[in-house]
Design a protein around this motif. Structure first.
Motif, PDB file in Angstrom:
ATOM      1  N   ASN A  97       0.850  -1.184   0.000  1.00  0.00           N
ATOM      2  CA  ASN A  97       0.000   0.000   0.000  1.00  0.00           C
ATOM      3  C   ASN A  97       0.890   1.240   0.000  1.00  0.00           C
ATOM      4  N   GLY A  98       0.278   2.377   0.194  1.00  0.00           N
ATOM      5  CA  GLY A  98       1.042   3.615   0.179  1.00  0.00           C
ATOM      6  C   GLY A  98       1.324   4.062  -1.247  1.00  0.00           C
ATOM      7  N   ARG A  99       2.381   4.851  -1.405  1.00  0.00           N
ATOM      8  CA  ARG A  99       2.744   5.396  -2.715  1.00  0.00           C
ATOM      9  C   ARG A  99       4.086   4.847  -3.167  1.00  0.00           C
ATOM     10  N   LEU A 100       4.130   4.371  -4.403  1.00  0.00           N
ATOM     11  CA  LEU A 100       5.360   3.854  -5.003  1.00  0.00           C
ATOM     12  C   LEU A 100       5.819   4.846  -6.068  1.00  0.00           C
ATOM     13  N   ARG A 101       6.975   5.456  -5.845  1.00  0.00           N
ATOM     14  CA  ARG A 101       7.512   6.442  -6.787  1.00  0.00           C
ATOM     15  C   ARG A 101       8.491   5.765  -7.729  1.00  0.00           C
ATOM     16  N   LEU A 102       8.163   5.798  -9.029  1.00  0.00           N
ATOM     17  CA  LEU A 102       8.942   5.090 -10.035  1.00  0.00           C
ATOM     18  C   LEU A 102       9.494   6.046 -11.084  1.00  0.00           C
ATOM     19  N   ASN A 103      10.615   5.664 -11.648  1.00  0.00           N
ATOM     20  CA  ASN A 103      11.222   6.382 -12.768  1.00  0.00           C
ATOM     21  C   ASN A 103      11.657   5.347 -13.801  1.00  0.00           C
ATOM     22  N   ALA A 104      11.419   5.646 -15.083  1.00  0.00           N
ATOM     23  CA  ALA A 104      11.807   4.717 -16.145  1.00  0.00           C
ATOM     24  C   ALA A 104      12.047   5.501 -17.425  1.00  0.00           C
ATOM     25  N   PRO A 105      12.826   4.930 -18.357  1.00  0.00           N
ATOM     26  CA  PRO A 105      12.994   5.576 -19.660  1.00  0.00           C
ATOM     27  C   PRO A 105      11.648   5.671 -20.382  1.00  0.00           C
ATOM     28  N   LEU A 106      11.462   6.728 -21.141  1.00  0.00           N
ATOM     29  CA  LEU A 106      10.178   6.983 -21.790  1.00  0.00           C
ATOM     30  C   LEU A 106       9.751   5.843 -22.714  1.00  0.00           C
ATOM     31  N   SER A 107      10.610   5.452 -23.641  1.00  0.00           N
ATOM     32  CA  SER A 107      10.232   4.423 -24.615  1.00  0.00           C
ATOM     33  C   SER A 107       9.937   3.091 -23.937  1.00  0.00           C
ATOM     34  N   PHE A 108      10.800   2.677 -23.021  1.00  0.00           N
ATOM     35  CA  PHE A 108      10.590   1.423 -22.300  1.00  0.00           C
ATOM     36  C   PHE A 108       9.332   1.506 -21.449  1.00  0.00           C
ATOM     37  N   GLY A 109       9.117   2.659 -20.806  1.00  0.00           N
ATOM     38  CA  GLY A 109       7.952   2.826 -19.956  1.00  0.00           C
ATOM     39  C   GLY A 109       6.648   2.710 -20.720  1.00  0.00           C
ATOM     40  N   LEU A 110       6.564   3.363 -21.884  1.00  0.00           N
ATOM     41  CA  LEU A 110       5.339   3.337 -22.670  1.00  0.00           C
ATOM     42  C   LEU A 110       5.108   1.994 -23.339  1.00  0.00           C
ATOM     43  N   THR A 111       6.184   1.379 -23.824  1.00  0.00           N
ATOM     44  CA  THR A 111       6.060   0.173 -24.636  1.00  0.00           C
ATOM     45  C   THR A 111       5.999  -1.111 -23.814  1.00  0.00           C
ATOM     46  N   VAL A 112       6.831  -1.193 -22.796  1.00  0.00           N
ATOM     47  CA  VAL A 112       6.962  -2.439 -22.036  1.00  0.00           C
ATOM     48  C   VAL A 112       6.367  -2.338 -20.638  1.00  0.00           C
ATOM     49  N   LEU A 113       6.732  -1.291 -19.928  1.00  0.00           N
ATOM     50  CA  LEU A 113       6.390  -1.212 -18.511  1.00  0.00           C
ATOM     51  C   LEU A 113       4.912  -0.949 -18.252  1.00  0.00           C
ATOM     52  N   ALA A 114       4.275  -0.141 -19.086  1.00  0.00           N
ATOM     53  CA  ALA A 114       2.888   0.263 -18.826  1.00  0.00           C
ATOM     54  C   ALA A 114       1.936  -0.914 -18.615  1.00  0.00           C
ATOM     55  N   PRO A 115       1.884  -1.896 -19.517  1.00  0.00           N
ATOM     56  CA  PRO A 115       0.955  -3.020 -19.274  1.00  0.00           C
ATOM     57  C   PRO A 115       1.336  -3.852 -18.055  1.00  0.00           C
TER      58      PRO A 115
END
Length: 298
Positions: free
Chosen positions: A91-109
């Motif tokens: 629970n709580g808040r998870l603060r994440l950082n990722a590269p834009l392309s990887f984040g949109l293409t792979v990480l999002a789903p």
């Protein structure tokens, strides 16, 4: 003096490299933070922080104390979570950082599936292809896609690997010819990724060994999705991460160039500060992400 409060203040000053940032984060004044550090040094009879007008650094005693201070505070926080029944609860808040392309293409789903499993969790995501300061920005986890890592003060876990594929649009190859050798690349327009470990330089492994070729770029960008669009538009030949290239190759929108040669794979890393190591949300998230990446076969 509240010893634990002083230890926490000392830790954040060092992690943020700023008295003012630590004071703001902890909801105190600069004077209060400075007083706690001074009292801590007086109690220990040792100088912990060496300050000049431009920077601060840890003394020899300060380095030892900082390491033990982090360990003790992490153990206390973990004990408190375990005793209060919070251990294992996400629970709580998870603060994440990722590269834009990887984040949109792979990480999002993957992240959507993770959040569905943990409805009490809130996520604060920052997408940026540049390497951000995990500690000063307050991230719990930073996902990095790199050949090498340089942050020795951080904990890094390798979650998987990503291939790099040389690609071009069919129309470009029809107009300009298909390179048959590494030397042929010199006669082509090349597109490069500005944030690569060696921008404009491709290290290729092939049947005859390893060769490094420097390519004057017609187009340079700091984002792989932008490079992909320009390659598809027929601007030139470029290198794309496999998670972007493979679907486009399968659809015939791109063709692989010099398939007998390959560039080194890049690692997918979860990077986090030592003070996040024992947080259940960090541990469970990195375990989940590692499993998802293995299944994805990037």
């Amino acid at each position: 003096m509240d010893l634990l409060a002083a230890m926490r203040s000392f830790r954040r000053v060092i992690e943020l490299q700023s008295f003012s940032k630590a004071a703001e984060e902890l909801g105190q004044s600069n004077a209060s933070i400075s007083k706690q550090i001074r009292q801590l040094e007086e109690r220990l009879g040792a100088v912990l922080i060496v300050r000049t007008t431009r920077r601060m650094s840890l003394s020899e005693n300060g380095r030892v104390y900082f390491s033990e201070c982090c360990r003790i505070l992490d153990e206390l926080d973990n004990l408190e979570r375990t005793t209060s029944g919070e251990a294992g609860e996400i629970n709580g808040r998870l603060r994440l950082n990722a590269p834009l392309s990887f984040g949109l293409t792979v990480l999002a789903p993957m992240l959507a599936r993770f959040m569905a499993l943990h409805p009490q969790l809130k996520v604060d995501m920052t997408l940026d292809d540049h390497v951000l300061d995990v500690v000063s920005e307050g991230f719990d986890v930073s996902i990095r896609v790199r050949a090498t890592l340089t942050d020795s003060s951080l904990i890094a876990r390798r979650l998987g690997d990503i291939g790099q594929i040389i690609c071009a649009a069919p129309a470009y190859l029809a107009d300009n010819g298909t390179p048959e050798t590494i030397a042929d690349l010199k006669g082509h327009h090349c597109l490069t990724y500005r944030l690569a470990d060696q921008p404009g330089s491709w290290r290729l492994e092939g049947p005859d060994g390893t060769a490094v070729i420097d390519l004057p770029a017609r187009f340079v960008a700091d984002n792989s999705l932008m490079l992909s669009e320009m390659i598809q538009a027929g601007i030139g030949i470029g290198v794309l991460p496999s998670f972007i290239a493979k679907p486009l190759l399968a659809d015939g929108k791109l063709r692989q160039v010099l398939p007998g040669h390959k560039l080194a794979e890049r690692g997918i890393y979860a990077v986090y500060p030592t003070n996040r190591l024992l947080l259940p949300k960090v541990k469970v998230f990195t375990e989940f992400l590692a499993s998802q990446i293995r299944q994805a076969g990037l």
